[in-house]
Motif scaffolding. Sequence first.
Motif, PDB file in Angstrom:
ATOM      1  N   HIS A   1      83.234   7.676   6.194  1.00  0.00           N
ATOM      2  CA  HIS A   1      83.252   8.525   7.343  1.00  0.00           C
ATOM      3  C   HIS A   1      84.096   9.795   7.151  1.00  0.00           C
ATOM      4  O   HIS A   1      84.981   9.744   6.474  1.00  0.00           O
ATOM      5  CB  HIS A   1      83.528   7.689   8.678  1.00  0.00           C
ATOM      6  CG  HIS A   1      82.725   6.793   9.094  1.00  0.00           C
ATOM      7  ND1 HIS A   1      81.362   6.962   9.379  1.00  0.00           N
ATOM      8  CD2 HIS A   1      82.738   5.248   8.940  1.00  0.00           C
ATOM      9  CE1 HIS A   1      80.504   5.858   9.530  1.00  0.00           C
ATOM     10  NE2 HIS A   1      81.585   4.895   9.412  1.00  0.00           N
ATOM     11  N   ARG A   2      83.568  10.741   7.586  1.00  0.00           N
ATOM     12  CA  ARG A   2      84.206  11.819   7.495  1.00  0.00           C
ATOM     13  C   ARG A   2      85.320  12.035   8.322  1.00  0.00           C
ATOM     14  O   ARG A   2      85.215  11.451   9.511  1.00  0.00           O
ATOM     15  CB  ARG A   2      83.115  13.124   7.859  1.00  0.00           C
ATOM     16  CG  ARG A   2      84.014  14.558   7.948  1.00  0.00           C
ATOM     17  CD  ARG A   2      82.721  15.677   8.222  1.00  0.00           C
ATOM     18  NE  ARG A   2      82.195  16.203   7.154  1.00  0.00           N
ATOM     19  CZ  ARG A   2      81.333  16.880   7.174  1.00  0.00           C
ATOM     20  NH1 ARG A   2      80.435  16.900   8.148  1.00  0.00           N
ATOM     21  NH2 ARG A   2      81.031  17.580   5.866  1.00  0.00           N
ATOM     22  N   LEU A   3      86.454  12.466   8.086  1.00  0.00           N
ATOM     23  CA  LEU A   3      87.669  12.465   8.577  1.00  0.00           C
ATOM     24  C   LEU A   3      87.708  13.547   9.843  1.00  0.00           C
ATOM     25  O   LEU A   3      87.225  14.771   9.451  1.00  0.00           O
ATOM     26  CB  LEU A   3      89.058  12.768   7.912  1.00  0.00           C
ATOM     27  CG  LEU A   3      89.543  11.781   7.180  1.00  0.00           C
ATOM     28  CD1 LEU A   3      90.572  11.953   6.387  1.00  0.00           C
ATOM     29  CD2 LEU A   3      89.934  10.688   8.013  1.00  0.00           C
ATOM     30  N   ASP A   4      87.778  13.257  11.084  1.00  0.00           N
ATOM     31  CA  ASP A   4      87.872  14.334  12.212  1.00  0.00           C
ATOM     32  C   ASP A   4      89.253  14.832  12.386  1.00  0.00           C
ATOM     33  O   ASP A   4      89.363  16.121  12.726  1.00  0.00           O
ATOM     34  CB  ASP A   4      87.196  13.608  13.516  1.00  0.00           C
ATOM     35  CG  ASP A   4      88.158  12.596  13.906  1.00  0.00           C
ATOM     36  OD1 ASP A   4      88.994  11.821  12.943  1.00  0.00           O
ATOM     37  OD2 ASP A   4      88.310  12.218  15.000  1.00  0.00           O
ATOM     38  N   ARG A   5      90.255  14.154  11.839  1.00  0.00           N
ATOM     39  CA  ARG A   5      91.628  14.821  12.101  1.00  0.00           C
ATOM     40  C   ARG A   5      92.348  14.168  10.822  1.00  0.00           C
ATOM     41  O   ARG A   5      92.163  13.288  10.326  1.00  0.00           O
ATOM     42  CB  ARG A   5      92.281  14.236  13.327  1.00  0.00           C
ATOM     43  CG  ARG A   5      91.433  14.402  14.529  1.00  0.00           C
ATOM     44  CD  ARG A   5      92.284  15.465  15.400  1.00  0.00           C
ATOM     45  NE  ARG A   5      91.636  15.826  16.725  1.00  0.00           N
ATOM     46  CZ  ARG A   5      90.749  16.724  16.901  1.00  0.00           C
ATOM     47  NH1 ARG A   5      90.525  17.746  15.688  1.00  0.00           N
ATOM     48  NH2 ARG A   5      90.362  16.928  18.141  1.00  0.00           N
ATOM     49  N   VAL A   6      93.390  15.062  10.559  1.00  0.00           N
ATOM     50  CA  VAL A   6      94.295  14.860   9.368  1.00  0.00           C
ATOM     51  C   VAL A   6      95.432  14.866  10.015  1.00  0.00           C
ATOM     52  O   VAL A   6      95.893  15.825  10.659  1.00  0.00           O
ATOM     53  CB  VAL A   6      94.097  15.764   8.228  1.00  0.00           C
ATOM     54  CG1 VAL A   6      95.290  15.406   7.240  1.00  0.00           C
ATOM     55  CG2 VAL A   6      92.764  15.670   7.648  1.00  0.00           C
ATOM     56  N   LEU A   7      96.588  13.910   9.747  1.00  0.00           N
ATOM     57  CA  LEU A   7      97.829  13.743  10.508  1.00  0.00           C
ATOM     58  C   LEU A   7      98.875  14.771   9.514  1.00  0.00           C
ATOM     59  O   LEU A   7      98.686  14.286   8.128  1.00  0.00           O
ATOM     60  CB  LEU A   7      98.262  12.360  10.561  1.00  0.00           C
ATOM     61  CG  LEU A   7      97.674  11.639  11.709  1.00  0.00           C
ATOM     62  CD1 LEU A   7      98.301   9.993  11.863  1.00  0.00           C
ATOM     63  CD2 LEU A   7      97.705  12.409  13.152  1.00  0.00           C
ATOM     64  N   VAL A   8      99.545  15.558  10.190  1.00  0.00           N
ATOM     65  CA  VAL A   8     100.226  16.643   9.193  1.00  0.00           C
ATOM     66  C   VAL A   8     101.794  16.192   9.550  1.00  0.00           C
ATOM     67  O   VAL A   8     102.056  16.197  10.847  1.00  0.00           O
ATOM     68  CB  VAL A   8      99.846  17.989   9.552  1.00  0.00           C
ATOM     69  CG1 VAL A   8     100.759  18.798   8.873  1.00  0.00           C
ATOM     70  CG2 VAL A   8      98.387  18.264   9.093  1.00  0.00           C
TER      71      VAL A   8
END
Length: 197
Positions: A92-99
């Motif tokens: 699945h495509r990531l909707d959010r990336v944790l930075v």
Amino acid sequence: MLKTVNRVLLGLLGLGLFALGGGVLLGALDLQRHWDFGVPGWWPFRGPDDVVLGDWGRTRWRDEGWWWPTVIAVLALLLALLLWWLIAQRRHRLDRVLVDSEDGAAARLNGRTLERVIEEEAQALDGVSRAHVRLTGRRTAPTARVRLLLEPHADPARTLGRVSRETLAHARDSAGLDRLPSKVRLREARHRAERTT
């Protein structure tokens, strides 16, 4: 863990289907008679004239009004579960990336925004006609899938090097990621020849 469960289930399902298909093939080709061996008494396919569901099996529950709707409902549920499992296997495509914001709290970066930034920077490279990026994986460890459409004059090795060293490195550093594993697919753009008069 999920990969292991998926592999075990796929292996068992494949083994069961292989055994069932082999057994049906044995009966359909009448190999037990040709090769002179026996099959277990419970096995329904003993020769080429046998069917999966005979007259007795089809008419056994005819007087019971619940039987066929129940069979159809169970088969429909099984099909729905198998389709759900198939769709769940797709990355699945990531909707959010944790930075890592370096202040103890993790910030969330919109995955589509990061994809667009990588696409725009890749398309700005010499020889790249079009770029498409998709982030998959986990929010804390994303993976980039990059597809590049190259112009005929582009040098694939040079373009791949620049995408790795510049474009993907910028994305990794700006998102504060330790690493950004990537798969890059290159394709050459094909232009139609135009006739001049």
